[in-house]
Design a protein around this motif. Sequence first.
Motif, PDB file in Angstrom:
ATOM      1  N   ARG A 440       0.689  -1.159   0.045  1.00 14.03           N
ATOM      2  CA  ARG A 440       0.016   0.041  -0.038  1.00 14.03           C
ATOM      3  C   ARG A 440       0.830   1.352   0.039  1.00 14.03           C
ATOM      4  NH1 ARG A 440      -4.965   0.839   2.146  1.00 14.03           N
ATOM      5  NH2 ARG A 440      -4.005   2.117   4.059  1.00 14.03           N
ATOM      6  N   GLY A 441       0.478   2.127  -0.787  1.00 13.53           N
ATOM      7  CA  GLY A 441       1.211   3.463  -0.773  1.00 13.53           C
ATOM      8  C   GLY A 441       2.256   3.427  -1.694  1.00 13.53           C
ATOM      9  N   LEU A 442       2.428   2.550  -2.313  1.00 12.49           N
ATOM     10  CA  LEU A 442       3.518   2.617  -3.306  1.00 12.49           C
ATOM     11  C   LEU A 442       3.198   2.128  -4.653  1.00 12.49           C
ATOM     12  CD1 LEU A 442       6.782   2.673  -3.767  1.00 12.49           C
ATOM     13  CD2 LEU A 442       6.943   0.295  -2.981  1.00 12.49           C
ATOM     14  N   TRP A 443       3.456   2.774  -5.702  1.00 12.04           N
ATOM     15  CA  TRP A 443       3.407   2.422  -7.240  1.00 12.04           C
ATOM     16  C   TRP A 443       4.554   2.557  -7.933  1.00 12.04           C
ATOM     17  CZ3 TRP A 443       0.556   5.327  -3.983  1.00 12.04           C
ATOM     18  CH2 TRP A 443      -0.879   4.726  -3.666  1.00 12.04           C
ATOM     19  N   ALA A 444       4.854   2.040  -9.162  1.00  9.87           N
ATOM     20  CA  ALA A 444       6.130   2.032  -9.790  1.00  9.87           C
ATOM     21  C   ALA A 444       5.681   1.885 -11.280  1.00  9.87           C
ATOM     22  CB  ALA A 444       6.967   1.076  -9.567  1.00  9.87           C
ATOM     23  N   ALA A 445       6.253   2.840 -12.120  1.00  6.11           N
ATOM     24  CA  ALA A 445       6.167   2.795 -13.789  1.00  6.11           C
ATOM     25  C   ALA A 445       7.392   2.897 -14.402  1.00  6.11           C
ATOM     26  CB  ALA A 445       5.378   3.707 -14.064  1.00  6.11           C
ATOM     27  N   GLY A 446       7.594   2.441 -15.644  1.00  2.00           N
ATOM     28  CA  GLY A 446       8.745   2.756 -16.358  1.00  2.00           C
ATOM     29  C   GLY A 446       9.902   1.499 -16.068  1.00  2.00           C
ATOM     30  N   GLU A 447      10.955   1.725 -16.370  1.00  2.00           N
ATOM     31  CA  GLU A 447      11.970   0.667 -16.573  1.00  2.00           C
ATOM     32  C   GLU A 447      12.444   0.110 -15.084  1.00  2.00           C
ATOM     33  OE1 GLU A 447      16.532   0.104 -18.534  1.00  2.00           O
ATOM     34  OE2 GLU A 447      15.668   2.154 -18.664  1.00  2.00           O
ATOM     35  N   VAL A 448      11.895   0.746 -14.098  1.00  2.00           N
ATOM     36  CA  VAL A 448      12.050   0.434 -12.684  1.00  2.00           C
ATOM     37  C   VAL A 448      11.319  -1.024 -12.457  1.00  2.00           C
ATOM     38  CG1 VAL A 448      10.291   1.583 -11.521  1.00  2.00           C
ATOM     39  CG2 VAL A 448      12.636   1.202 -10.335  1.00  2.00           C
TER      40      VAL A 448
END
Length: 489
Positions: A440-448
């Motif tokens: 919860r509270g964490l999102w990620a996008a792209g090459e990571v």
Amino acid sequence: MSGLSTPSALLQASPAIVVGSGLAGLSAASQLIFHHVPVVMLDRAPKPGGNSIKASSGINGAPTRFQPCDTEDTAFYTDTVVSAGRPLSSSTSTERLRREQLIATLTQSSPSAVYWLTDDNAIDLSKVAQLGGHSHPRTHRGAGKKPPGSAIITTLLDSLTRDPLFELRTQAKVTKVLREADEVTGVEYKSPGTDPNATTRLSGPVVFATGGFAGDAQGMMMRYRPDLAGLPSTNDAREGSQPLLEQVGAAVVDMDQVQVHPTGFVDPADPAAPVKFLAAEALRGEGGILLLEDGKRFANELGNREQVTNALMKAASRLETPTRQWEVTLLLDEGAATALAAHLEFYVWKGLMRKTTVGELGKTGCQTVCQTVQEYADAAAGRTEDAFGRKAFGNWSLGDVQSDSVVYVGKVTPVTHFTMGGVVFNEYSQVLDQSGGVIRGLWAAGEVTGGLHGQNRLGGSSLLECVVFGRIAGNAAAAFHQKHYKTVP
């Protein structure tokens, strides 16, 4: 602290935190601002834009009104599945479903991603080319002088920096992600000019968009792909950031899947430079070919990047340089060069490509080079089948090859370019832990992130994933912020 925008009193309300200022981060920030959520963007570099600002081939979208036809149906999805290869085909049923959902989200959202840039942000993406591994032309770029990455990044960044809800802090290196119980609550970061042991704490939901680790040659690259040690890269030397997310429970996947791009320019002024300019895949997409030292072709230049790289390393001679590199000639005729005028102007100015004639390339006059180029020209004109199975020839226009036929050439070598591995995430851009649960509270996008591209990323899908999953992350973080944090009236 340094940055491009002035801190606003409005940001005293707990902001959403976006880590990374490439296209994924800017897309997320744009959606957060759209929902009136204050944003603090942190980037460890002195200047924003990440690797996205250097992107030169374009962004995929299908179908769009800019394409020659709108009859693709599921071809983009199928091409991406094929490109993903073994990591997708050999995964468990649960993992395969997650990967397929990511691919479906990417490809089905691609028209709206392109239109968000063109219609909502007035970015020209009217030219379309077919890159390697694609069955149709679907990679969009503008008709002007700016490469697509630069055009997109500068436009979004200009828009954001005019908004009082947005603040950019450059030279801000995140050193820790904060987690309490089952929820990420913020980050700690360091800034130059402060006590080296001192950190600044920032509270709020977090979107991570920090890119990959292809430039982390002595760190993560050495850990996961030591066999690639010594190859030059298109990425500046910098640490990978996936370990920061692993420390708060994020799972990682496909970390050994590293894309080696077949064409990084060999600069005659510094042939062994460890960081090289990318020779955009659009150069081959618009008709360019690759030649060995003896003047012969060795592959379908529009095979996927892995296929072309493997063929190049097998056919070409390795050079005696401190970096592990080969050298082949990239050749464009005047038709292809005209279609890529902005690219060519820059490459020629940098000394990476030059204008010459076919005859000047042969050691004994035209001979082999002329024959090779003529055979390709015949295939491009439809007079014969291409010996390597190439079906798309872009804007190649040279038909009758003579010794004085004008061409543009440059030397290229394989370079580490992109890492397909990263933190495990789902189609909602949520970061997942080892058990598949949402952090919860964490999102990620792209090459990571990892798991979307599998064994090989299609050219043009990097910018696309940044927009698609960056916007998804921004919308989700905004909803979370509005529910759990003080918002701006």
